[in-house]
Design a protein around this motif. Sequence first.
Motif, PDB file in Angstrom:
ATOM      1  N   THR A 132      15.832  -0.854  57.946  1.00  0.00           N
ATOM      2  CA  THR A 132      16.666  -0.452  59.075  1.00  0.00           C
ATOM      3  C   THR A 132      18.113  -0.862  58.821  1.00  0.00           C
ATOM      4  N   GLY A 133      19.023   0.096  58.955  1.00  0.00           N
ATOM      5  CA  GLY A 133      20.446  -0.176  58.772  1.00  0.00           C
ATOM      6  C   GLY A 133      20.869  -0.225  57.313  1.00  0.00           C
ATOM      7  N   GLY A 134      19.964   0.036  56.401  1.00  0.00           N
ATOM      8  CA  GLY A 134      20.274  -0.050  54.975  1.00  0.00           C
ATOM      9  C   GLY A 134      20.932   1.211  54.431  1.00  0.00           C
ATOM     10  N   PHE A 135      21.136   1.192  53.124  1.00  0.00           N
ATOM     11  CA  PHE A 135      21.811   2.284  52.434  1.00  0.00           C
ATOM     12  C   PHE A 135      21.054   3.601  52.596  1.00  0.00           C
ATOM     13  N   ILE A 136      19.737   3.543  52.483  1.00  0.00           N
ATOM     14  CA  ILE A 136      18.948   4.787  52.571  1.00  0.00           C
ATOM     15  C   ILE A 136      19.026   5.363  53.988  1.00  0.00           C
ATOM     16  N   GLU A 137      19.025   4.474  54.997  1.00  0.00           N
ATOM     17  CA  GLU A 137      19.162   4.992  56.364  1.00  0.00           C
ATOM     18  C   GLU A 137      20.486   5.718  56.544  1.00  0.00           C
ATOM     19  N   LYS A 138      21.541   5.208  55.937  1.00  0.00           N
ATOM     20  CA  LYS A 138      22.847   5.887  56.019  1.00  0.00           C
ATOM     21  C   LYS A 138      22.743   7.292  55.418  1.00  0.00           C
ATOM     22  N   GLY A 139      22.015   7.407  54.305  1.00  0.00           N
ATOM     23  CA  GLY A 139      21.817   8.719  53.688  1.00  0.00           C
ATOM     24  C   GLY A 139      21.004   9.642  54.585  1.00  0.00           C
ATOM     25  N   VAL A 140      19.977   9.084  55.231  1.00  0.00           N
ATOM     26  CA  VAL A 140      19.174   9.873  56.171  1.00  0.00           C
ATOM     27  C   VAL A 140      20.055  10.370  57.311  1.00  0.00           C
ATOM     28  N   LEU A 141      20.908   9.485  57.818  1.00  0.00           N
ATOM     29  CA  LEU A 141      21.798   9.850  58.924  1.00  0.00           C
ATOM     30  C   LEU A 141      22.727  10.996  58.513  1.00  0.00           C
ATOM     31  N   ILE A 142      23.302  10.904  57.323  1.00  0.00           N
ATOM     32  CA  ILE A 142      24.212  11.957  56.851  1.00  0.00           C
ATOM     33  C   ILE A 142      23.451  13.277  56.695  1.00  0.00           C
ATOM     34  N   GLY A 143      22.247  13.196  56.130  1.00  0.00           N
ATOM     35  CA  GLY A 143      21.433  14.403  55.969  1.00  0.00           C
ATOM     36  C   GLY A 143      21.086  15.041  57.308  1.00  0.00           C
ATOM     37  N   LEU A 144      20.746  14.209  58.294  1.00  0.00           N
ATOM     38  CA  LEU A 144      20.422  14.730  59.618  1.00  0.00           C
ATOM     39  C   LEU A 144      21.646  15.371  60.268  1.00  0.00           C
ATOM     40  N   CYS A 145      22.819  14.773  60.048  1.00  0.00           N
ATOM     41  CA  CYS A 145      24.066  15.356  60.587  1.00  0.00           C
ATOM     42  C   CYS A 145      24.281  16.758  60.014  1.00  0.00           C
ATOM     43  N   PHE A 146      24.052  16.929  58.723  1.00  0.00           N
ATOM     44  CA  PHE A 146      24.217  18.245  58.118  1.00  0.00           C
ATOM     45  C   PHE A 146      23.206  19.243  58.688  1.00  0.00           C
ATOM     46  N   LEU A 147      21.963  18.793  58.898  1.00  0.00           N
ATOM     47  CA  LEU A 147      20.956  19.686  59.482  1.00  0.00           C
ATOM     48  C   LEU A 147      21.366  20.135  60.879  1.00  0.00           C
ATOM     49  N   VAL A 148      21.840  19.189  61.695  1.00  0.00           N
ATOM     50  CA  VAL A 148      22.271  19.526  63.060  1.00  0.00           C
ATOM     51  C   VAL A 148      23.439  20.495  63.014  1.00  0.00           C
ATOM     52  N   ALA A 149      24.414  20.222  62.136  1.00  0.00           N
ATOM     53  CA  ALA A 149      25.590  21.097  62.057  1.00  0.00           C
ATOM     54  C   ALA A 149      25.204  22.488  61.560  1.00  0.00           C
ATOM     55  N   TYR A 150      24.356  22.551  60.532  1.00  0.00           N
ATOM     56  CA  TYR A 150      24.021  23.836  59.916  1.00  0.00           C
ATOM     57  C   TYR A 150      23.178  24.707  60.842  1.00  0.00           C
ATOM     58  N   TYR A 151      22.120  24.114  61.404  1.00  0.00           N
ATOM     59  CA  TYR A 151      21.201  24.906  62.246  1.00  0.00           C
ATOM     60  C   TYR A 151      21.602  24.896  63.711  1.00  0.00           C
ATOM     61  N   GLY A 152      22.395  23.918  64.138  1.00  0.00           N
ATOM     62  CA  GLY A 152      22.674  23.767  65.547  1.00  0.00           C
ATOM     63  C   GLY A 152      23.896  24.505  66.042  1.00  0.00           C
ATOM     64  N   TYR A 153      24.827  24.865  65.165  1.00  0.00           N
ATOM     65  CA  TYR A 153      26.067  25.458  65.676  1.00  0.00           C
ATOM     66  C   TYR A 153      25.807  26.762  66.409  1.00  0.00           C
ATOM     67  N   GLY A 154      24.787  27.479  65.995  1.00  0.00           N
ATOM     68  CA  GLY A 154      24.474  28.755  66.621  1.00  0.00           C
ATOM     69  C   GLY A 154      23.925  28.620  68.027  1.00  0.00           C
ATOM     70  N   MET A 155      23.464  27.436  68.396  1.00  0.00           N
ATOM     71  CA  MET A 155      22.872  27.267  69.726  1.00  0.00           C
ATOM     72  C   MET A 155      23.909  27.396  70.827  1.00  0.00           C
ATOM     73  N   PHE A 156      25.176  27.208  70.484  1.00  0.00           N
ATOM     74  CA  PHE A 156      26.211  27.241  71.507  1.00  0.00           C
ATOM     75  C   PHE A 156      27.107  28.467  71.396  1.00  0.00           C
ATOM     76  N   LEU A 157      26.761  29.397  70.495  1.00  0.00           N
ATOM     77  CA  LEU A 157      27.583  30.597  70.353  1.00  0.00           C
ATOM     78  C   LEU A 157      27.107  31.696  71.286  1.00  0.00           C
TER      79      LEU A 157
END
Length: 157
Positions: A132-157
């Motif tokens: 928890t809070g380690g380097f790999i979690e930071k990578g998971v967080l960044i990956g999840l941010c990209f998923l939200v941005a890529y698939y989520g932007y269309g939800m508000f258009l």
Amino acid sequence: MEGKTHIVGGLAAGVGYSVLVGTGDTTPFLVGCMVGSLIPDIDHPQGKLGRVLPFLSKPISSIFGHRTVTHSLLFLVIVGVAFQFLNLSQALEIGIMIGLVSHIVLDSVTKDGVKLFYPFDFNFRIPPGISTGGFIEKGVLIGLCFLVAYYGYGMFL
Ligand SMILES: [Zn+2]
């Protein structure tokens, strides 16, 4: 996992659900995903929600401990029953459930795991068991941010 990872994880799960199944009302659905992603850590007084609601988090923490009942299948059933008595929108309820499940899944990939089958004392973990809070979690967080941005932007258009 840290609170910010859970929030983004809840959003990513919600966006994934929306892409596959669709949602009714987007705003309450995504609010539910974010709120639901924080609820299990009400058992942690130093967590994001625990600091806001110490009158709940401290007794829950001292009675049950961390990652026990609020990180279990039993808790999902309790919340589902509670929904029968609350007058929430279906989109909000589905969002909260998705947030709860995403939280439990994300905590399951940590070294500590969760008591998924509480009250049984079996510790459920999904390999590889990250810190928890380690380097790999930071990578998971960044990956999840990209998923939200890529698939989520269309939800508000
Ligand atoms: Zn947790």
